[in-house]
Design an enzyme around this catalytic site. Structure first.
Site, PDB file in Angstrom:
ATOM      1  N   ASN A 116      10.392 -10.950 -60.266  1.00  0.00           N
ATOM      2  CA  ASN A 116       9.660  -9.800 -60.828  1.00  0.00           C
ATOM      3  C   ASN A 116      10.605  -8.699 -61.265  1.00  0.00           C
ATOM      4  O   ASN A 116      10.415  -8.115 -62.343  1.00  0.00           O
ATOM      5  CB  ASN A 116       8.680  -9.241 -59.799  1.00  0.00           C
ATOM      6  CG  ASN A 116       7.310  -9.955 -59.892  1.00  0.00           C
ATOM      7  OD1 ASN A 116       7.050 -10.625 -60.890  1.00  0.00           O
ATOM      8  ND2 ASN A 116       6.492  -9.785 -58.883  1.00  0.00           N
ATOM      9  N   HIS A 125       6.751  -7.607 -64.153  1.00  0.00           N
ATOM     10  CA  HIS A 125       5.536  -8.133 -63.516  1.00  0.00           C
ATOM     11  C   HIS A 125       4.736  -9.029 -64.436  1.00  0.00           C
ATOM     12  O   HIS A 125       4.165 -10.039 -64.008  1.00  0.00           O
ATOM     13  CB  HIS A 125       4.643  -6.977 -63.011  1.00  0.00           C
ATOM     14  CG  HIS A 125       5.163  -6.419 -61.740  1.00  0.00           C
ATOM     15  ND1 HIS A 125       5.016  -7.043 -60.502  1.00  0.00           N
ATOM     16  CD2 HIS A 125       5.893  -5.295 -61.482  1.00  0.00           C
ATOM     17  CE1 HIS A 125       5.607  -6.362 -59.577  1.00  0.00           C
ATOM     18  NE2 HIS A 125       6.159  -5.256 -60.137  1.00  0.00           N
ATOM     19  N   ARG A 141      -7.161 -35.962 -56.632  1.00  0.00           N
ATOM     20  CA  ARG A 141      -8.485 -36.336 -56.130  1.00  0.00           C
ATOM     21  C   ARG A 141      -9.468 -35.169 -56.315  1.00  0.00           C
ATOM     22  O   ARG A 141      -9.077 -34.019 -56.268  1.00  0.00           O
ATOM     23  CB  ARG A 141      -8.393 -36.708 -54.642  1.00  0.00           C
ATOM     24  CG  ARG A 141      -7.518 -37.947 -54.391  1.00  0.00           C
ATOM     25  CD  ARG A 141      -7.555 -38.276 -52.931  1.00  0.00           C
ATOM     26  NE  ARG A 141      -7.329 -37.107 -52.108  1.00  0.00           N
ATOM     27  CZ  ARG A 141      -7.328 -37.140 -50.789  1.00  0.00           C
ATOM     28  NH1 ARG A 141      -7.556 -38.262 -50.128  1.00  0.00           N
ATOM     29  NH2 ARG A 141      -7.089 -36.063 -50.090  1.00  0.00           N
ATOM     30  N   GLU A 145       2.542 -14.600 -54.123  1.00  0.00           N
ATOM     31  CA  GLU A 145       3.110 -15.772 -54.755  1.00  0.00           C
ATOM     32  C   GLU A 145       2.901 -16.986 -53.859  1.00  0.00           C
ATOM     33  O   GLU A 145       3.553 -17.998 -53.974  1.00  0.00           O
ATOM     34  CB  GLU A 145       4.621 -15.533 -55.077  1.00  0.00           C
ATOM     35  CG  GLU A 145       5.539 -15.394 -53.879  1.00  0.00           C
ATOM     36  CD  GLU A 145       5.579 -14.009 -53.226  1.00  0.00           C
ATOM     37  OE1 GLU A 145       4.638 -13.215 -53.456  1.00  0.00           O
ATOM     38  OE2 GLU A 145       6.518 -13.715 -52.485  1.00  0.00           O
ATOM     39  N   ASP A 154       5.172 -21.278 -51.266  1.00  0.00           N
ATOM     40  CA  ASP A 154       5.524 -19.892 -51.614  1.00  0.00           C
ATOM     41  C   ASP A 154       6.676 -19.953 -52.628  1.00  0.00           C
ATOM     42  O   ASP A 154       7.589 -20.744 -52.519  1.00  0.00           O
ATOM     43  CB  ASP A 154       5.935 -19.194 -50.305  1.00  0.00           C
ATOM     44  CG  ASP A 154       6.283 -17.748 -50.447  1.00  0.00           C
ATOM     45  OD1 ASP A 154       5.600 -16.935 -49.787  1.00  0.00           O
ATOM     46  OD2 ASP A 154       7.209 -17.446 -51.229  1.00  0.00           O
ATOM     47  N   ASP A 213       3.581 -12.650 -63.604  1.00  0.00           N
ATOM     48  CA  ASP A 213       2.192 -13.166 -63.620  1.00  0.00           C
ATOM     49  C   ASP A 213       2.141 -14.466 -64.420  1.00  0.00           C
ATOM     50  O   ASP A 213       1.483 -15.440 -64.002  1.00  0.00           O
ATOM     51  CB  ASP A 213       1.244 -12.136 -64.242  1.00  0.00           C
ATOM     52  CG  ASP A 213       0.977 -10.961 -63.297  1.00  0.00           C
ATOM     53  OD1 ASP A 213       1.382 -11.044 -62.100  1.00  0.00           O
ATOM     54  OD2 ASP A 213       0.341  -9.979 -63.717  1.00  0.00           O
TER      55      ASP A 213
END
Lengths: 492, 562
Positions: free
Chosen positions: B438, B443, B463, B474, B430, B447
């Site tokens: 933000n 925003h 892998r 997030e 997170d 993003d």
């Protein structure tokens, strides 16, 4: 003309005058049928005191145009007016076969004698005919016999009747006649057989009448003579023979014979009327014009019996087209008129009936090539004596050499341009006469198998007439059907 | 995805290479034309064959058969004529003669009618006219023969009457002497009468003449015997003798009558035979013609039969060929159209059912076109479906997998871990203080930041089986198969390092100048006996994450479920 007879001083001498003639097939014809003149002769002779016997030697029932229609009935009719004491049957009497002859015998008011004919059907002489006849003339009985030569069957094939040995038959019949009282036995005959001379010498017969107008043409026969053999060797002649019979004399029979030409007698009006009737009737039947000639034609005896002939070609072609056969073979002897036709001449039915007076009927045979060659050899075998067997053909070309021996003369035969195949069957049209072996054509009679012919085959003359009528104009030609290499011009 | 596309293109190319294009319209046109042509051919052949057969039949019925019938009738009439003629010739009395002559005339009239028929032989008419005349002349001859016979009979009767008169008159007047005197006269008279009656039976002219001569002698003797008779009788006897002479030997007497009779009889018989032959000659021609006609008709019929047989054979053969061609045409339609339509149908159904059937429609025509078009459409739809599917499993912002993809994947990987008995690790991380980020950058920058983080972490997933998704907001999640606690620690650390290396500025963050993340991981060893659920894994990972946050963020907490 008067006949002077030796008047007899002796009571037992018996006299008779014979009038003999024959060979009169064409009524009204000066040469071959001067019946009206004969009637006058007969009247004159019969007017004499001496008994007269008229013996007619026959050879007259055919062929002629009228006989072509009535098979000789009109000859019998005119003879009925002339009243013969007997008529001998000679070869021409078979022109229409023995059954027609029998019919004629029933029309005749006189006996018709055939001494050596045997009909197996009735086991005796053919019906109506007699094997001998005894005639009474005053105090004289005369026996008549008449024979035909066996060679007759070659020219006139008979349906059933057989010709038996003439010599033997004459002997037998003469004996029978003498047994029934005949003081004289007279023989009528038409072929110069040697046995007659012998029998005259032996006294089997007393008198013989021979008629053979074509005798001089026959080269192979040696003609013999005998004082009691009376020979008529020309047409339009009659023999008047006065006989005296005296049994007491060493020479019991003396004869005085004269040959008279019929043309010295005026025609008898009654018989003329009768024969005119026939002519009118014949003209009615035959006068129709059927065609016109675009080329000349010769039907003389020599012309039709020695080589290819234009009229014969016309004939064979007509038969070929009528029967639709592959080939046709006819013999020259059936052409009889001996006439020369000009270009442009109109041909009538009568001309054809005159040319073809025999009632020849057409026959078709299915035969092998080799038989045709045999037949041609037969046809060419007697070129020298102008026999009637000369072959006329259609549908084939024949090359032959007349210089070679008989039966070896045919060199080449082609049918439709192909050489004839000996084993192949061809449909051949001919006459019934040849089909039955006439004129030496026995190979036709002995053929294998039958051919489908009708019950009443048509007459050659009718076929030709129909054909010519259809064509309107005819152009008979010689077309190298019968080629004799001996007659080829050099360079040909 | 790109593989499927490539194979479709290859197939399309192959079908183009399969051959020259044969359009169905051409196949239909050729087939229908062939059928129509065959039908037409067979019909026309049958028609023309029938036409020629009908021509022959017409010829047979209109020419040959009537000609045969006519010639048969003529032949029949002609045969009747022959026996009627025979009868007429032999007629023994007037009545028979008249009846037969009438019948003959009727027959001739009938023949004349037949002769006018166009099918009759043209020569017949001429022949009949001749025949008519001959028959009437024959009739006259027979008539005069019968008349002569009657006259002879009458004369004979008169002779007998005279004889009776002689015998009666003499016996009436007889006395002894006279009887002797007239016996001779009477006997000779009787002889003459007997001889006269014999004349009537003779049929040889010479014999009649012979008898005539004897009669003359006897009559001479009679005239001499008159002189011996008594005078009273002489004149009567003289009259009788003259009457007898008159009856027998004058030009109209019995002998002359008999001779005339024989001649007439011979002539009539001869004429009868002539007429018979005249008729038979014609019958011969007529019969031969009929025979030829029959042969001809038979040949024609035979030819017709052969022709009909041949025609039947030809028509049969043509019909068989036509049927064979039709079979071929039907086979072509069947194989080129019906079978291929069925295949197309199966193919379409298969594709609808979602089975990836091999494209197997051969040929180069409308059907192959349809198949190709369908194939293309189907292919496009599959691609689009794939895109849609792809779209629904990925995160719209960052392009990595989304929560739904994770849900699908986690089940799959748990199963895999159970099967292979290997550990599975779920890492949850997170962004720290992302709300502040933000707030400070907006925003849009937020993003962008998430995108950069995602890209960085994606590169960490080395892998192929490693799964990485945006879990929401997030928050991100990783699923690592065959990864134990040590692996989990390493990967967690790598993630922390990767983010730090990004060094994305975060001025409002209370813990760092750059953007940082907190990482919580859980490692489990699921087995058949103990199946760890995704929920459990997530819950424990979340608890680990919470703990990392509690401990001050920008760090990792790694737990293991025993």
């Amino acid at each position: 003309m008067l006949i002077t007879l030796v008047a007899s001083a002796w009571a037992d001498e018996k006299n008779i005058t014979f009038v003999f003639t024959a060979d009169m097939p064409v009524v009204g014809d000066e040469r071959k049928g001067a019946y009206s003149r004969l009637a006058t002769l007969l009247k004159e002779v019969r007017a004499q005191e001496t008994e007269t016997a008229f013996l007619f030697g026959g050879a007259s029932l055919g062929p002629s145009p009228m006989s072509g229609f009535d098979r000789g009935a009109h000859i019998i009719d005119v003879l009925n007016s002339l009243e013969p004491d007997a008529m001998g049957v000679s070869q021409r009497e078979f022109s229409y076969y023995e059954d027609e002859l029998s019919l004629r015998a029933f029309e005749a008011g006189f006996p018709m004698v055939a001494s050596n004919l045997f009909d197996p059907l009735v086991r005796s002489t053919p019906t109506g005919l007699v094997d001998r006849v005894l005639i009474e003339k005053g105090n004289l009985s005369i026996g008549i016999v008449s024979v035909v030569d066996p060679s007759v069957t070659e020219e006139y094939p008979l349906e059933r009747a057989q010709v038996i040995d003439p010599s033997e038959q004459v002997k037998v019949k003469a004996l029978q006649l003498r047994a029934s009282g005949a003081q004289l036995v007279v023989l009528l005959y038409s072929h110069p057989s040697l046995f007659v001379k012998k029998q005259l010498e032996q006294g089997v017969i007393d008198l013989a009448f021979l008629t053979d107008p074509d005798l001089d043409i026959r080269s192979e026969e040696t003609v013999w003579s005998h004082p009691r053999n009376v020979l008529l060797s020309r047409y339009a002649q009659a023999a008047v023979v006065s006989c005296s019979l005296n049994e007491n004399e060493s020479e019991r029979l003396t004869i005085e014979s004269k040959l008279l030409n019929l043309d010295q007698f005026a025609p008898d009006p009654e018989v003329v009327a009768q024969t005119t009737g026939y002519s009118m009737r014949l003209n009615r039947l035959l006068d129709e014009q059927i065609s016109q000639l675009k080329a000349p034609m010769d039907t003389s005896r020599k012309a039709v019996r020695s080589g290819e002939n234009a009229f014969a070609n016309l004939l064979t072609d007509a038969i070929k087209s009528f029967t639709q056969a592959d080939v046709v073979l006819l013999n020259g002897g059936i052409i009889r008129a001996e006439k020369y036709y000009q270009e442009g001449e109109l041909i009538t039915r009568g001309d054809i009936f005159q040319e073809l007076p025999f009632r020849n009927k057409v026959a078709t045979l299915d035969i092998k090539g080799k038989v045709i060659i045999q037949a041609l050899e037969n046809g060419l075998s007697m070129l020298e004596s102008l026999e009637g067997r000369f072959p006329h053909v259609a549908g084939m070309q024949v090359t032959y050499d007349s210089r070679l021996p008989a039966k070896e003369r045919v060199l080449k035969v082609t049918i439709d341009g192909e050489p004839i195949a000996p084993e192949k069957n061809y449909l051949l049209a001919t006459t019934q006469y040849l089909a039955e072996g006439g004129d030496g054509y026995w190979m036709f009679k002995e053929r294998e198998g039958e051919s489908g012919n009708t019950k009443f085959p048509p007459l050659l003359s009718d076929i030709v007439i129909t054909n010519m009528r259809q064509q309107g104009q005819i152009n008979p030609q010689i077309e190298n059907r019968m080629v004799d290499v001996a007659k080829r011009k050099p360079g040909e | 995805m790109s593989n499927t596309k490539a194979s479709a293109t290859t197939k399309a190319n192959a079908s183009w290479l399969r051959g020259k294009r044969v359009p169905l319209s051409a196949v239909f046109l050729v087939s229908i034309s062939t059928i129509i042509f065959l039908f037409f051919l067979v019909s026309m052949l049958a028609f023309f064959r029938l036409q020629s057969f009908s021509d022959i039949l017409t010829e047979l019925t209109e020419e040959s058969v009537p000609s045969l019938a006519i010639s048969g009738r003529i032949f029949g009439k002609v045969n009747q004529l022959t026996y009627l003629t025979e009868g007429l010739t032999r007629a023994q009395n007037e009545v028979v003669r008249r009846v037969l002559y009438t019948q003959l005339q009727e027959q001739v009239a009938d023949l004349q009618v037949l002769a006018v028929d166009p099918n009759a032989d043209p020569a017949l008419l001429a022949h009949i006219q001749g025949l008519d005349l001959e028959i009437s002349e024959l009739n006259q001859l027979v008539k005069s023969r019968l008349e002569t016979e009657a006259t002879i009979q009458k004369t004979l009767d008169s002779v007998y009457q005279l004889y009776n008169a002689v015998t009666v008159s003499q016996s009436e007047q007889a006395d002894e002497d006279q009887i002797i005197d007239n016996t001779n006269w009477k006997n000779v008279f009787a002889d003459v009468v007997a001889m006269a009656s014999r004349v009537a039976t003779l049929d040889r002219l010479a014999e009649i003449r012979q008898t005539e001569r004897r009669l003359e002698e006897q009559l001479g003797e009679l005239s001499e015997l008159i002189l011996v008779l008594p005078e009273s009788q002489q004149s009567a006897a003289d009259t009788q003798l003259q009457a007898l002479q008159e009856l027998i030997i004058t030009k109209t007497g019995l002998v002359a009558q008999k001779i005339s009779h024989l001649r007439t009889k011979g002539r009539a018989t001869g004429r009868g035979n002539f007429v018979r032959n005249f008729i038979l000659d014609y019958a011969g021609m007529s019969e031969y013609r009929a025979y030829q006609l029959t042969e001809d008709t038979l040949a024609k019929s035979k030819r017709t039969t052969t022709l009909v047989k041949n025609q039947i054979n030809i028509l049969g053969t043509i019909s068989v060929i036509a049927i064979l061609i039709l079979i071929v045409v039907i086979y072509v339609i069947q194989s080129r159209i019906v079978t291929r339509l069925e295949k197309l149908n199966d193919f379409v159904r298969d594709r609808l059912a979602g089975r990836d059937t091999r494209f197997a429609i051969s040929g180069n025509d409308e059907i192959s076109d349809i198949a190709k078009s369908f194939e293309t459409f189907a292919h496009t739809i599959e691609e689009q479906k794939q895109i849609l599917e792809d779209m629904s499993l990925s995160d719209g912002l960052t392009g990595v997998a989304n929560r739904r993809a994770f849900d699908k994947r986690i089940d799959h990987d748990i199963q895999l871990a159970v099967r292979h008995q290997w550990p599975i690790t779920v890492i949850l991380f997170d962004v720290d203080h992302f709300k502040l980020y933000n707030d400070s950058y907006g925003h849009a920058v937020g993003d962008e930041c998430l995108k950069e983080l995602a890209t960085a972490i994606k590169n960490v997933m080395r892998r192929e089986q490693d799964f990485f998704a945006r879990y929401g907001g997030e928050e991100f999640v990783c699923v690592l198969s065959d990864t134990d606690l040590a692996g989990a620690k390493t990967v967690s650390n790598t993630i922390l390092e990767a983010i730090r290396n990004q060094a994305i500025p975060h001025i409002k963050s209370p813990i760092s100048e750059h953007v940082t993340v907190s990482v919580g991981s859980v490692t489990a060893r699921p087995s058949k006996d103990r199946i760890t659920s995704p929920i459990e894994l997530l819950k424990r990972a979340d608890e680990a994450l919470y703990e990392a946050k509690e401990r001050g963020r920008n760090r990792q907490v790694n737990v293991q479920i025993e």
